[in-house]
Structure formats: structure tokens, C-alpha cells
Design an enzyme around this catalytic site. Structure first.
Site, PDB file in Angstrom:
ATOM      1  N   LEU A 191      -4.241   7.309  -5.454  1.00 36.27           N
ATOM      2  CA  LEU A 191      -3.142   8.180  -5.050  1.00 36.27           C
ATOM      3  C   LEU A 191      -3.332   9.645  -5.477  1.00 36.27           C
ATOM      4  O   LEU A 191      -3.253  10.549  -4.637  1.00 36.27           O
ATOM      5  CB  LEU A 191      -1.821   7.629  -5.625  1.00 36.27           C
ATOM      6  CG  LEU A 191      -0.589   8.456  -5.281  1.00 36.27           C
ATOM      7  CD1 LEU A 191      -0.337   8.470  -3.782  1.00 36.27           C
ATOM      8  CD2 LEU A 191       0.634   7.920  -6.023  1.00 36.27           C
ATOM      9  N   PHE A 243      -4.097   0.455 -17.248  1.00 36.33           N
ATOM     10  CA  PHE A 243      -3.124   0.571 -16.177  1.00 36.33           C
ATOM     11  C   PHE A 243      -3.712   1.611 -15.202  1.00 36.33           C
ATOM     12  O   PHE A 243      -4.845   1.448 -14.807  1.00 36.33           O
ATOM     13  CB  PHE A 243      -1.724   0.810 -16.758  1.00 36.33           C
ATOM     14  CG  PHE A 243      -1.142  -0.510 -17.257  1.00 36.33           C
ATOM     15  CD1 PHE A 243      -1.790  -1.244 -18.249  1.00 36.33           C
ATOM     16  CD2 PHE A 243      -0.026  -1.069 -16.653  1.00 36.33           C
ATOM     17  CE1 PHE A 243      -1.329  -2.504 -18.648  1.00 36.33           C
ATOM     18  CE2 PHE A 243       0.446  -2.326 -17.046  1.00 36.33           C
ATOM     19  CZ  PHE A 243      -0.201  -3.035 -18.045  1.00 36.33           C
ATOM     20  N   ARG A 275       4.003   3.261 -11.208  1.00 35.10           N
ATOM     21  CA  ARG A 275       2.777   2.992 -11.956  1.00 35.10           C
ATOM     22  C   ARG A 275       2.776   3.785 -13.259  1.00 35.10           C
ATOM     23  O   ARG A 275       3.421   4.825 -13.386  1.00 35.10           O
ATOM     24  CB  ARG A 275       1.538   3.417 -11.145  1.00 35.10           C
ATOM     25  CG  ARG A 275       1.305   2.585  -9.901  1.00 35.10           C
ATOM     26  CD  ARG A 275       0.806   1.198 -10.254  1.00 35.10           C
ATOM     27  NE  ARG A 275       0.577   0.362  -9.089  1.00 35.10           N
ATOM     28  CZ  ARG A 275       1.516  -0.386  -8.482  1.00 35.10           C
ATOM     29  NH1 ARG A 275       2.762  -0.360  -8.929  1.00 35.10           N
ATOM     30  NH2 ARG A 275       1.226  -1.139  -7.461  1.00 35.10           N
ATOM     31  N   LYS A 278     -12.206 -10.020 -13.709  1.00 32.30           N
ATOM     32  CA  LYS A 278     -12.032  -9.512 -15.083  1.00 32.30           C
ATOM     33  C   LYS A 278     -11.528 -10.623 -16.004  1.00 32.30           C
ATOM     34  O   LYS A 278     -11.903 -10.692 -17.186  1.00 32.30           O
ATOM     35  CB  LYS A 278     -11.048  -8.338 -15.086  1.00 32.30           C
ATOM     36  CG  LYS A 278     -11.559  -7.123 -14.341  1.00 32.30           C
ATOM     37  CD  LYS A 278     -12.750  -6.477 -15.057  1.00 32.30           C
ATOM     38  CE  LYS A 278     -13.224  -5.242 -14.350  1.00 32.30           C
ATOM     39  NZ  LYS A 278     -14.271  -4.526 -15.061  1.00 32.30           N
ATOM     40  N   ALA A 302     -19.244  -0.775 -15.631  1.00 30.30           N
ATOM     41  CA  ALA A 302     -19.794  -0.912 -14.275  1.00 30.30           C
ATOM     42  C   ALA A 302     -19.218  -2.124 -13.553  1.00 30.30           C
ATOM     43  O   ALA A 302     -19.472  -3.262 -13.954  1.00 30.30           O
ATOM     44  CB  ALA A 302     -21.316  -1.067 -14.369  1.00 30.30           C
ATOM     45  N   TYR A 354     -10.310  -9.250  -7.653  1.00 30.14           N
ATOM     46  CA  TYR A 354     -10.728  -8.277  -8.676  1.00 30.14           C
ATOM     47  C   TYR A 354     -10.207  -8.682 -10.050  1.00 30.14           C
ATOM     48  O   TYR A 354     -10.969  -8.787 -11.024  1.00 30.14           O
ATOM     49  CB  TYR A 354     -10.222  -6.870  -8.294  1.00 30.14           C
ATOM     50  CG  TYR A 354     -10.310  -5.884  -9.433  1.00 30.14           C
ATOM     51  CD1 TYR A 354     -11.533  -5.569 -10.008  1.00 30.14           C
ATOM     52  CD2 TYR A 354      -9.159  -5.276  -9.943  1.00 30.14           C
ATOM     53  CE1 TYR A 354     -11.612  -4.681 -11.069  1.00 30.14           C
ATOM     54  CE2 TYR A 354      -9.231  -4.382 -10.997  1.00 30.14           C
ATOM     55  CZ  TYR A 354     -10.461  -4.095 -11.566  1.00 30.14           C
ATOM     56  OH  TYR A 354     -10.536  -3.221 -12.619  1.00 30.14           O
ATOM     57  N   THR A 358      -8.108  -4.987 -16.929  1.00 29.09           N
ATOM     58  CA  THR A 358      -7.197  -4.405 -15.946  1.00 29.09           C
ATOM     59  C   THR A 358      -5.761  -4.925 -16.024  1.00 29.09           C
ATOM     60  O   THR A 358      -5.536  -6.085 -16.418  1.00 29.09           O
ATOM     61  CB  THR A 358      -7.736  -4.695 -14.525  1.00 29.09           C
ATOM     62  OG1 THR A 358      -6.781  -4.259 -13.565  1.00 29.09           O
ATOM     63  CG2 THR A 358      -7.985  -6.178 -14.302  1.00 29.09           C
TER      64      THR A 358
END
Ligand code: UDP
Length: 326
Positions: A188, A169, A219, A145, A74, A141, A117
Site C-alpha cells: 500500500l 506485522f 494494519r 512460515k 530470503a 505463505y 509473519t
């Protein structure tokens, strides 16, 4: 094991809950349904709607369910939004995470798995990016983390909490029963699929002047089911290991143009695309070196290529064109 899953009604958390239940674990889900969907929660899981901002709410579930392990999904997770509204991330993500951590150590939880992340690697010296890379958060962000990874480090040192930090990723793909349903959608693959479904006129490709083979960002797309399996492996490994850090990706990079092209191939829709200015905070290339988790835990992604990932997403989105609420 008895696993408390925060964010278990969300995109990645809901798939992890299904995998945990299939693996024989007892699961309780704690979610405020801000982004998640009640319908995404496996019916064999106990569900509590609550907010990590109110520590008493998570304390109550902790003393009722008595988990031995926690998976913490969360969180707010949009890089761009975090640049525009840093306090939502530097504040809420960290404070909510700390409430959970404090409740965990007060209630004798043994193992903690954090959704971390690739945004910790803003200035990689080497691509693919391994765990040896310097941690340089790329946004508020990423910083939130990073802070939680450091907080776990100290909970381990001072309270003996075992933990794994899993750095995702680009999570992508769907299972037969769980999909990606954000409002507003910013990612995307679901956006390109909305074009194929006729819900959006065209896809805007953010930047075509990057230093990449076709000029668009590259990516590493990793299927949610493969991510979920990595969580189960990490959970089991924490019975003998105390601290684990892993980068989770396929090790293959795909450009924005390749994603659009693959969606055309999978859906048969022409998918009009237009080049738009770069999006703030987007690095040119993010590809994971995930050999550490493959070697140490035997993790083997079932979806190493882009096409089956997009096929799985297309199957869910075309069956659920209005998402969970439909
Ligand atoms: N992207 C794009 N158009 C969109 C949404 C995303 O060109 O409408 C690009 C974005 O700039 C990035 C890649 O697609 O290079 C993946 O973005 P996404 O938001 O899916 O994931 P992120 O990399 O931000 O976690």
C-alpha cells in the site's frame, strides 16, 4: 558475531545488514537477487549471489564464512500470490528454508533468526494480537512460515539450535539509504507514494465494507529500522535464551483511508483514491501486541506513528523515483 544474512539485498534484510554492521558484526549476505538489489547491500558486507534451492551453494558460503548466527529473510512473501500459486510457497519457501537449516546445523551455527509473519494469526480471539494467540496460518505463505517455525522447534530439540521467530506485522518506511523497491509493487504505502510521484493515476482501496471504523482494512505499520533493531536485540538475547517468539508491531492500527490521507498531508499531492473490491485473503484488522519484546528485551520503536513512517518513505521514494536501478 559472524552473521549470515539470507535476503540481505531485500527491503528488510538490507536494513538489518546496515544495523548489524553499525553494531560491529561481521556480515555475509546470500541472495539470489530475484527480488533484491545488489546496490542495496552494504559495501562492508561480503556478498554471494546464490540460491537456497542449491544446498551446495549455501554450504560453500557456510564453510568459507563460518557464521555463528543466521538471519533468514530470503523468502517469497506475498499472501495473495501464495493463494494463486501455493506450490511456490509450500514448496520453495519451505524447501529452501530446510536447505538452510540443514546446512546451519551441519556447520555448527549456534543462533538462527527467522522472519516470520502476522499471517500466522488468521483467527485472532483478541486484538491486539499477542504471542499467546493460537497459530492459524491464513494462507500458503503463512503456512510456509509456520512450517519453518516448527522446523526450528525440532532443530532446537534435536540439535540444540537456538532460535528466534519474529512475526512482522506491516513493514514500512525507509532509511536514508535503503528503500522499498519491489517489481511488481503490491504494498500500500509505496503504491500510494507512486501516485504522489505522478507514476500512477490513482490508488485502489481494496474494500470499504469491512467491520472497521471507516470500512477499510486496519494494519499495524512498523518501521524497517525498528524491525532491524528487534533483530539485533534478539540476536544478543539468544546468547542466554534458547527460544524466543515475538510479535513485532507498533500496537497502533491505521486504516487504508488513513494511510492515503497521511500521504496527502505529507506530500501535498491530492492522491485520487477509488474503492475497489476486497482483495482475497485480507483480514479486516491486524494489530500487534508487542509488549513481550518490549518487556523482555527493552525494544522501543523509534517510529510509533504513521506520519514519520510515511515521511521517511517519501524522502527515499522522492530521492529515488525509479528505485535502486535509477
Ligand atoms: N491495499 C489497498 N490497495 C492497494 C494495496 C493494498 O487497499 O493497492 C490494502 C490491502 O488490502 C491491505 C492494506 O492495504 O488491507 C495493506 O496491504 P499491503 O499489501 O501493503 O500489506 P499486507 O497487509 O498484505 O501485508
Amino acid at each position: 558475531m559472524r552473521v549470515l544474512v539470507t535476503g540481505g539485498a531485500g527491503y528488510i534484510g538490507s536494513v538489518a545488514v546496515d544495523s548489524l554492521i553499525a553494531d560491529g558484526h561481521e556480515v555475509a549476505v546470500f541472495d539470489n537477487l530475484y527480488m533484491g538489489h545488489r546496490a542495496a547491500v552494504n559495501e562492508k558486507a561480503q556478498f554471494v549471489q546464490g540460491d537456497l534451492a542449491n544446498k551446495s551453494e549455501i554450504d560453500a558460503l557456510m564453510s568459507d564464512f563460518k557464521p555463528d548466527s543466521i538471519m533468514h529473510f530470503a523468502a517469497y512473501s506475498l499472501v495473495g500470490e501464495s493463494v494463486e500459486n501455493p506450490f511456490k510457497y509450500l514448496g520453495d519457501n519451505t524447501l529452501n528454508g530446510l536447505n538452510l537449516l540443514q546446512s546451519a546445523v551441519e556447520n555448527g551455527v549456534e543462533r538462527f533468526i527467522l522472519s516470520s509473519t502476522a499471517n500466522l494469526f488468521d483467527e485472532p480471539e483478541q486484538i491486539p494480537i499477542s504471542e499467546k494467540e493460537n497459530l492459524v496460518p491464513g494462507s500458503p505463505y503463512g503456512e510456509s512460515k509456520f512450517f519453518l517455525e516448527r522446523s526450528l522447534h525440532w532443530m532446537h530439540k534435536t540439535k540444540g539450535l537456538r532460535y528466534a521467530a519474529l512475526r512482522y506485522f506491516n513493514a514500512a518506511g525507509c532509511t536514508k539509504v535503503r528503500g522499498e523497491d519491489h517489481d511488481p509493487e503490491t504494498h500500500l504505502i509505496p503504491l500510494v507514494l507512486q501516485v504522489a510521484l505522478g507514476q500512477r493515476e490513482k490508488i485502489m482501496m481494496f474494500g470499504a465494507d469491512y467491520e472497521t471504523p471507516d470500512g477499510t482494512c486496519v494494519r499495524d505499520y512498523i518501521h524497517v529500522e525498528d524491525l532491524a533493531q528487534a533483530h539485533i536485540l534478539a540476536l544478543k538475547a539468544l546468547t542466554k535464551n534458547e527460544v524466543l517468539h515475538y510479535n513485532l508491531g507498533n500496537g497502533n492500527g491505521f486504516s487504508v483511508k488513513e494511510v492515503v490521507e497521511t500521504v496527502r498531508e505529507v506530500t501535498g499531492h491530492p492522491v485520487p483514491a477509488e474503492v475497489a473490491p476486497r482483495r482475497a485473503g485480507d483480514p479486516a484488522i491486524l494489530i500487534a501486541d508487542s509488549s513481550k519484546i518490549r518487556d523482555e528485551l527493552g525494544w522501543q520503536p523509534k517510529y510509533p506513528d504513521l506520519k514519520p513512517i510515511i515521511e521517511s518513505a517519501w524522502a527515499w521514494h522522492s530521492a529515488n523515483p525509479t528505485g535502486y536501478e535509477g
